[in-house]
Design a protein around this motif. Sequence first.
Motif, PDB file in Angstrom:
ATOM      1  N   VAL A 181       0.855  -1.186   0.000  1.00 15.28           N
ATOM      2  CA  VAL A 181       0.000   0.000   0.000  1.00 15.28           C
ATOM      3  C   VAL A 181       0.889   1.233   0.000  1.00 15.28           C
ATOM      4  CG1 VAL A 181      -1.846   1.217   1.225  1.00 15.28           C
ATOM      5  CG2 VAL A 181      -1.730  -1.283   1.296  1.00 15.28           C
ATOM      6  N   ASP A 182       0.781   2.015  -1.071  1.00 11.88           N
ATOM      7  CA  ASP A 182       1.637   3.200  -1.218  1.00 11.88           C
ATOM      8  C   ASP A 182       0.955   4.356  -0.480  1.00 11.88           C
ATOM      9  OD1 ASP A 182       3.440   5.005  -2.005  1.00 11.88           O
ATOM     10  OD2 ASP A 182       3.181   4.736  -4.158  1.00 11.88           O
ATOM     11  N   GLY A 183       0.988   4.327   0.855  1.00 10.95           N
ATOM     12  CA  GLY A 183       0.290   5.331   1.663  1.00 10.95           C
ATOM     13  C   GLY A 183      -0.165   4.661   2.944  1.00 10.95           C
ATOM     14  N   MET A 184      -1.352   5.057   3.448  1.00  8.72           N
ATOM     15  CA  MET A 184      -1.837   4.526   4.736  1.00  8.72           C
ATOM     16  C   MET A 184      -2.746   3.318   4.524  1.00  8.72           C
ATOM     17  SD  MET A 184      -3.273   5.454   8.164  1.00  8.72           S
ATOM     18  CE  MET A 184      -3.077   7.161   8.368  1.00  8.72           C
ATOM     19  N   ALA A 185      -2.507   2.238   5.280  1.00  3.66           N
ATOM     20  CA  ALA A 185      -3.417   1.088   5.246  1.00  3.66           C
ATOM     21  C   ALA A 185      -4.511   1.329   6.288  1.00  3.66           C
ATOM     22  CB  ALA A 185      -2.658  -0.191   5.550  1.00  3.66           C
ATOM     23  N   THR A 186      -5.755   1.255   5.830  1.00  4.75           N
ATOM     24  CA  THR A 186      -6.884   1.485   6.733  1.00  4.75           C
ATOM     25  C   THR A 186      -7.632   0.174   6.941  1.00  4.75           C
ATOM     26  OG1 THR A 186      -8.277   1.933   4.858  1.00  4.75           O
ATOM     27  CG2 THR A 186      -7.207   3.848   5.876  1.00  4.75           C
ATOM     28  N   GLU A 187      -8.592   0.176   7.852  1.00  3.06           N
ATOM     29  CA  GLU A 187      -9.382  -1.034   8.096  1.00  3.06           C
ATOM     30  C   GLU A 187     -10.115  -1.444   6.817  1.00  3.06           C
ATOM     31  OE1 GLU A 187     -12.052  -0.854  11.457  1.00  3.06           O
ATOM     32  OE2 GLU A 187     -13.204  -2.551  10.647  1.00  3.06           O
ATOM     33  N   GLY A 188     -10.628  -0.432   6.087  1.00  5.38           N
ATOM     34  CA  GLY A 188     -11.352  -0.708   4.839  1.00  5.38           C
ATOM     35  C   GLY A 188     -10.461  -1.419   3.836  1.00  5.38           C
ATOM     36  N   VAL A 189      -9.215  -0.941   3.691  1.00 12.71           N
ATOM     37  CA  VAL A 189      -8.271  -1.545   2.729  1.00 12.71           C
ATOM     38  C   VAL A 189      -7.999  -2.998   3.124  1.00 12.71           C
ATOM     39  CG1 VAL A 189      -5.869  -1.479   1.915  1.00 12.71           C
ATOM     40  CG2 VAL A 189      -7.168   0.642   2.071  1.00 12.71           C
ATOM     41  N   VAL A 190      -7.772  -3.221   4.421  1.00 12.36           N
ATOM     42  CA  VAL A 190      -7.451  -4.574   4.885  1.00 12.36           C
ATOM     43  C   VAL A 190      -8.618  -5.524   4.618  1.00 12.36           C
ATOM     44  CG1 VAL A 190      -7.020  -5.966   6.954  1.00 12.36           C
ATOM     45  CG2 VAL A 190      -5.758  -3.838   6.595  1.00 12.36           C
ATOM     46  N   ARG A 191      -9.849  -5.082   4.896  1.00 11.84           N
ATOM     47  CA  ARG A 191     -11.017  -5.959   4.686  1.00 11.84           C
ATOM     48  C   ARG A 191     -11.155  -6.294   3.203  1.00 11.84           C
ATOM     49  NH1 ARG A 191     -14.008  -7.039   9.028  1.00 11.84           N
ATOM     50  NH2 ARG A 191     -13.741  -5.691  10.843  1.00 11.84           N
ATOM     51  N   LEU A 192     -10.922  -5.252   2.349  1.00  8.26           N
ATOM     52  CA  LEU A 192     -11.019  -5.450   0.894  1.00  8.26           C
ATOM     53  C   LEU A 192     -10.002  -6.496   0.418  1.00  8.26           C
ATOM     54  CD1 LEU A 192     -12.670  -3.251  -1.001  1.00  8.26           C
ATOM     55  CD2 LEU A 192     -10.371  -2.944  -1.945  1.00  8.26           C
ATOM     56  N   LEU A 193      -8.779  -6.378   0.961  1.00 10.70           N
ATOM     57  CA  LEU A 193      -7.709  -7.306   0.534  1.00 10.70           C
ATOM     58  C   LEU A 193      -8.032  -8.732   0.986  1.00 10.70           C
ATOM     59  CD1 LEU A 193      -4.541  -5.129   1.336  1.00 10.70           C
ATOM     60  CD2 LEU A 193      -5.253  -5.923  -0.922  1.00 10.70           C
ATOM     61  N   VAL A 194      -8.447  -8.876   2.240  1.00  9.92           N
ATOM     62  CA  VAL A 194      -8.722 -10.225   2.758  1.00  9.92           C
ATOM     63  C   VAL A 194      -9.875 -10.852   1.992  1.00  9.92           C
ATOM     64  CG1 VAL A 194      -9.409 -11.551   4.797  1.00  9.92           C
ATOM     65  CG2 VAL A 194      -7.736  -9.709   5.025  1.00  9.92           C
TER      66      VAL A 194
END
Length: 538
Positions: A466-479
């Motif tokens: 992640v080129d920036g901040m990893a958020t809860e939303g990003v993590v859920r999307l990836l998983v």
Amino acid sequence: LSRSGGRLELTWANKDMRLLTHGADTYEWVDPHDWRVSEVRLLEHLDIVGDAGSGNLLVEGDALHALTSLTSLPGLAEHYLGQVKLCYIDPPFNTGQTFQHYDDAVEHSVWLTMLRDRLAQVRRLLRPDGSVWVHLDDAEQHRARCVLDEVFGAENFVATVVWEKADSPRNSARHLSVDQDYIHVYAQDKTTWRPNRLPRTEAGDAIYKNPDDDPRGPWLPGDPFAGKPYSLGSYEVVGPTGRRFTPPAGRFWRVSLERLQELDADNRVWWGPNGDARPSIKRYLSEVGDLVPRTLWRHSEVGSNRTSSAEVRRLFDGAVSFSTPKPEALIERVLRVGTNPGDLVLDCFAGSGSTAAVAHKMGRRWVTVEVLSETLSTFIRPRLEQVVAGTDSGGVTAVAEWSGGGGFDVARVAPSMFEEDEGNVFLAEWAVGGALADAVRAQLGFTPAGPAPFVGEKGRARLAVVDGMATEGVVRLLVDQLPESTTLTIVAQALEPGLEDLVRELRPGSRVRKVPRDLATTGQLGSRLVRLGAKEPA
Ligand SMILES: C[S@@+](CC[C@H](N)C(=O)[O-])C[C@H]1O[C@@H](n2cnc3c(N)ncnc32)[C@H](O)[C@@H]1O
């Protein structure tokens, strides 16, 4: 020498530390975990000369970085790790003289550490049936033997070749004229290493004579005695004139009396011109094969320092000179003994590029590395361009029947992905987007693999950068998009609090890492700059 763990080893100041190279003349002692020495650098592809896909590679950069990249970078490691048949290196000798193109006055401990760390990487690149040839002079060759023993194992020492580098004595020498250099030869595994034999030479054949006009042709009188005990090897034999012969004390006949009589009946025994000398068993030129390589290499056979200086002058039109080139014929012999056509040859101290040039002419593949960009652009690249174009008619061109062809890639060790300012480590400006993903993959040993949003895989683990901040939303999307029975490694520049627990809960075994914090370990030990040429304080 000190004993550690029951083994004899050479020890030196800062042996447990690593060296960071600044250009070609300054080193800095750092902790082995310090990112500045442990980082796996990317190799930037710059150019192709001649045919594409040759597998030959010219790299600009420090040998340690370049070798680490070849052993560790996915995409390169498949081609280089454990694939090198022979490595010839001719590192700076530490002679205390300042050469025109590099500074050679390194403190012994700096020099030994420099050598040890590069040899350790060379070892990883060598094939199980490979060998390493380390060219040195009297300044460090004895200490280097200990380092080589440590890295390759004393049991893998093969021999030291003595090269007669001077073709005439140095009458200006204050004490003795030193006429030789040394090449220490180690096998990756001596029990399986098989060197090639060398073709016979006219000079070598000329020592065979035929004083008795033997129809089988010229022969040499072979020693009839051996030192090895032989149960049928102690007897008295009577010669044609009645003289009696027995082996000298502690020696034995090589063959039994019965066998000696058979050979004599076949005119294969020589009793001297008058028939009264001790018998010798004839060794016929027609029956001897190629020659076993010997350790004394004469300038008349492989050239001298004067030969290589002339080779370089001729290549570069007399305009510039390189101080320490080695003759092409010398390298040719090394490669003839240790490689076959198609084998991969490595030289990570390229200098004027002679190893790559000779390997190319002999149909071997090659990788060569040089730290000084000026040396690369002035000597190595133009020389190899001439080899490819078939316009270099010197050196071993005629012997190798080389007329041009092939090609090579040119690459450069990429700058670090990190930058440091007043003790703080930041991501370098170039480390964004795809370049950041490349750099992260290199550090963590992931191979490139999709599909997006994933950029790499290592066993069951998938990588997302992640080129920036990893958020809860990003993590859920990836998983959500993660295939069954895989885990996730997320690398990001900033993390929302609590993310590490969340990702482990969503997919057990997964992890989150912050870059640069988690990828750039800073050394604990104080660093000290050592500039070549300057003595360390006592
Ligand atoms: C003795 S010369 C090699 C000569 C070469 N065998 C020839 O025939 O021309 C050593 C070379 O190693 C280079 N060198 C020194 N330190 C290096 C390093 N850390 N990485 C790569 N090259 C290095 C020097 O700049 C120099 O060109």
